[in-house]
Design an enzyme around this catalytic site. Structure first.
Site, PDB file in Angstrom:
ATOM      1  CD  GLU B 264       9.167 -37.495  10.996  1.00 57.35           C
ATOM      2  OE1 GLU B 264      10.112 -37.647  11.794  1.00 57.35           O
ATOM      3  OE2 GLU B 264       9.294 -37.350   9.775  1.00 57.35           O
ATOM      4  CB  CYS B 301      12.501 -39.285   9.391  1.00 58.65           C
ATOM      5  SG  CYS B 301      12.329 -37.635   8.750  1.00 58.65           S
TER       6      CYS B 301
END
Lengths: 525, 525
Positions: B264, B301
């Site tokens: 990720e 994120c």
């Protein structure tokens, strides 16, 4: 339906101008007309851009529309009648009965995926209710899987119908909602065109955007590389050699946006002869094994290329029965001159390896591309020390490995690379040993069989035709069976989306009657 | 519990001798004791071989055993009490309340996976009955998913609890039946050791093989590379920079046996301001947006790093509200000196790009590692022409893109690379435009939100924290939520396996009470 030698780009037929190719009848080495015109990067780009343009519309067709499209393709293949079988026989050397069976499997596959699309389980519809009173509040969350994008499909030579233009990869990708661009296999371009035109017509009949399907022809590797490298392509399905699969994996990894590659590559499908089963029925297993080995001239991904047993009188009995059965087997025509010469080379190489004995041959070959079956033997120590002995020889060749004891048998199992299948011949008194082998075989193979033979892959819900590398490039998937569709979808979560904008699969009243997971509980539709 | 600076290899504590490292308090730039001894390839190998040895036993523990193990870890983390929060605060600069919340999330994640393991849906148990009368007969086929193998986990700096040693990747992998080798994040080695010791103790308390968990420390990239390259490792979980993720993807692809990498990496999380919503509540959205942008010093994120709206008075109102809100926001301490300097550099670079204006700053920073928030603006033409404007600046920085019309707004959406999230601010009169944007956003993002803000990721069944490259390396998966477990399993098919040798999940009488697909029909347990 005429075979014109053209590519099919959306609803157009396009004659390629980057060289020509012709099919070869492997039974005679004669070339078969017509000439096929090969395309290049510009035709690849045209097909990929059409696929991209079709994607958003096609992926949101209703399940019923997509199911009917798959069924339309199935019906169209049947409507081609004997002409398809005749052409495929000429191009592949495979017998008529086998190709008729394969056509049945191809049509069955398309219909299975129609039912998979209608059931909608693959959507993984999941709803978590909003919890406005909680601290912090929980939003309304809903998940469905959507099609991943246009898919490039590379057909296999050994299944000119079931794993080619309208084969398993294409059926699964179309079912998922992905447009497909097929690169034809040059061993059967005429068969490919016939089936491709059926899909092209089904696209029109179902009023789908033309980019849902294209068929590209290429002479070298460049066209395939261009296809895998095109930004519109979001996944790749491939069945073929390890070298070919590895090249596509590299191309996909080197893209600006790497994409998944599902390459089914090579497997030698070990068969373990457990001692009580061997003592009870060595002769029967030996003979049935040779039937499996030589079926379709050994040209199955699941061909039993490795047999592991405990040295002793029963293994000798097994070998004698196998020898006897093999010596009566006629040489069969292989798919292509290239496959035939690779087989001859592989057998020659294997016969020269120190510690390997040639046990028996089938009947000698005379026709072009005819393969003489062969059986080798060695001992476990040699096998464990010689890496080449694990290389696949595509065709009717197998190697028997004699182990001194159970520990050596387990060591051979542990030594193996990834496989599509592993087989155990066992009786109830063998269960203790089987329990020791199974954990290893689960780690090594996608499918484990007991008292059967790995050739013959059922197209059903529970099938896995996959396995750890190098059997495939992605052990998390299968290329045969209902769950092959899972390769071509990805999850999307919808948070607090108003009712009017929610995808049908996720609406409150469940209009598609899907099985859905609601607040962690699975509810039937 | 004392922090000793040792690695945890199975049940041993091992002092590394390949250099030392110390934690740094980003609020003061002071080093915090003790010294941590870094390991090298030999410790990596030891941990990986232990994991391999533990694998077959661990993956076949009962669901109840694995669920209890996960709950034991959750309880152990809570039992660390304030000491864990204090250490994590020192090492990360994150406030106590935030870390207490994160601890709750971490524990909640472990408990969610305990329930996922107990329900067993992730096993995809599927049974096709034998059809002996059919021509050809169908064998008995049963599919279940098994754990993929030992998993390497690289924790994130920005979630020292929820995405680190016992974070989402570890919980999902352990739930699936995979042993885990964690490479600690060097920003919080003490927090890592505390949590690592909890897992180590849980392994012992649950009488599991010691190789189920190890914790490795490394100073450079070599330890991580060695871990990903070790043959025992079969998958990788990573949360961090794009550069770091790409390096692991390359290492995994270059292995003799390539393995999946779930990285990720980076996302700028576009937020689209649809015209009617903007006309109705520009000020409110502007102010709420700044709250989301600056929450946790922008170190999520899913931080909203890009805002797209139609130029005009309402966008001006939005900007003015955002400016006003931003100017009142205090500078916050970032996680590490490295992250802080990368933020300062990124902001400086952005401010110099032709066509980009600096709209507003937050309050000035004085403490070490404190970040001043910043808001930039540009027009769509500049955005579409300037690739750097899509680069993530990790921290409280965002860019507003003014579009001349809806077509330009759609062009910006289509231009975007893969994202974790995409947000729409809309009212009912915006639905027509939303319908045009949604197909694009579905292709680009793992989660689509309406009238919310992307920060704050629920850990539930329907969550997707994933998305197309470069948001992640594998759009087919999520790293948050129940289906994160799917990353660490692969299917195995059992053909004609005698009852006594069948895995429990696939036995006729369904002893685990699983939901199973039987002959294509989904049946509840």
């Amino acid at each position: 339906m005429n075979i014109t030698g053209e590519m099919l780009i959306g609803q157009s037929a396009v004659r390629g101008t980057e060289g020509t190719l012709r099919a070869i009848n492997p039974a005679t080495n004669a070339k078969i007309g017509p000439d096929f015109g090969a395309g290049g990067a510009s035709e690849v780009a045209r097909a990929c851009i059409l696929a991209q343009q079709a994607f958003d519309t096609y992926r949101e067709t209703t399940p019923e529309q997509r199911a009917q499209f798959l069924e339309e393709i199935a019906n169209g293949i049947l409507a081609l009648g004997p002409a398809l079988i005749e052409r495929a026989t000429q191009e592949s050397g495979l017998p008529t009965a086998r190709l008729e069976g394969e056509r049945g499997r191809t049509v069955g596959q398309l219909r299975l995926f129609a039912s998979v699309v209608r059931s909608g389980q693959y959507l993984s519809a999941t709803l978590d209710s909003a919890l406005p009173e909680r601290t912090p509040p929980r939003a309304d969350l809903r998940l469905r899987k959507i099609a991943i994008g246009p898919v490039a499909v590379f057909g296999a030579s050994n299944f000119p119908l079931a794993f080619s233009v309208a084969g398993g990869d294409t059926a699964a990708a179309l079912a998922a909602g992905c447009p497909v661009v097929v690169k034809t296999h040059n061993a059967h371009p005429g068969t490919s065109e016939l089936v491709g035109r059926v899909i092209q017509q089904a696209v029109a009949a179902c009023k789908l955007p033309e980019g849902v399907f294209s068929l590209i022809i290429g002479t070298g590797n460049e066209v395939g590389q261009a296809l895998v490298s095109h930004p519109a392509i979001k996944a790749v399905g491939f069945t073929g050699s390890r070298q070919g699969g590895l090249a596509l994996m590299r191309a996909a990894a080197q893209r600006r946006e790497p994409i998944p590659v599902y390459a089914e590559m090579s497997s030698i499908n070990p068969m373990f002869l457990l001692p009580h089963a061997l003592a009870a029925r060595a002769t029967q297993i030996g003979s049935a094994f040779i039937d499996s080995l030589t079926m379709g001239v050994g040209q199955f991904c699941t061909n039993p290329g490795l047999v592991i047993g405990l040295a002793g009188e029963h293994l000798v009995q097994f070998q004698e029965a196998a020898q006897k059965a093999l010596q009566a087997k006629a040489a069969g025509t292989m798919l292509t001159p290239g496959i035939h010469s690779a087989y001859v080379d592989g057998v020659e190489r294997m016969g020269k390896i120190a510690g390997v004995d040639t046990l028996a041959h089938g009947l000698a070959a005379s026709a072009p591309c005819a393969a003489q079956a062969v059986l080798f033997s060695t001992d476990a120590a040699t096998f464990l020390a010689t890496e080449q002995l694990e290389d696949e020889i595509f065709g009717p060749s197998s190697l028997i490995v004699a182990c001194r004891n159970e520990d050596e048998m387990r060591a051979v199992a542990e030594h193996l690379a990834g496989q599509l299948t592993a087989t155990l011949q066992l009786d109830s008194d063998d269960h203790a040993l089987a329990r020791k082998l199974l954990p290893t075989l689960e780690r090594k193979a996608g499918r484990i069989l007991v008292n059967g033979y790995p050739t013959g892959v059922e197209v059903s819900h529970a099938m896995v035709h996959g396995g750890p590398f190098p059997a495939t490039s992605d052990s998390r998937s299968t290329s045969v069976g209902a769950s092959a569709i899972d390769r071509f979808v990805r999850p999307v979560c919808y948070q607090d989306i108003p009712t009017g904008l929610l995808p049908t699969a996720l609406q409150d009243d469940n209009p598609l009657n899907l099985a859905r997971t609601v607040n962690g509980e699975l509810l039937l539709g």
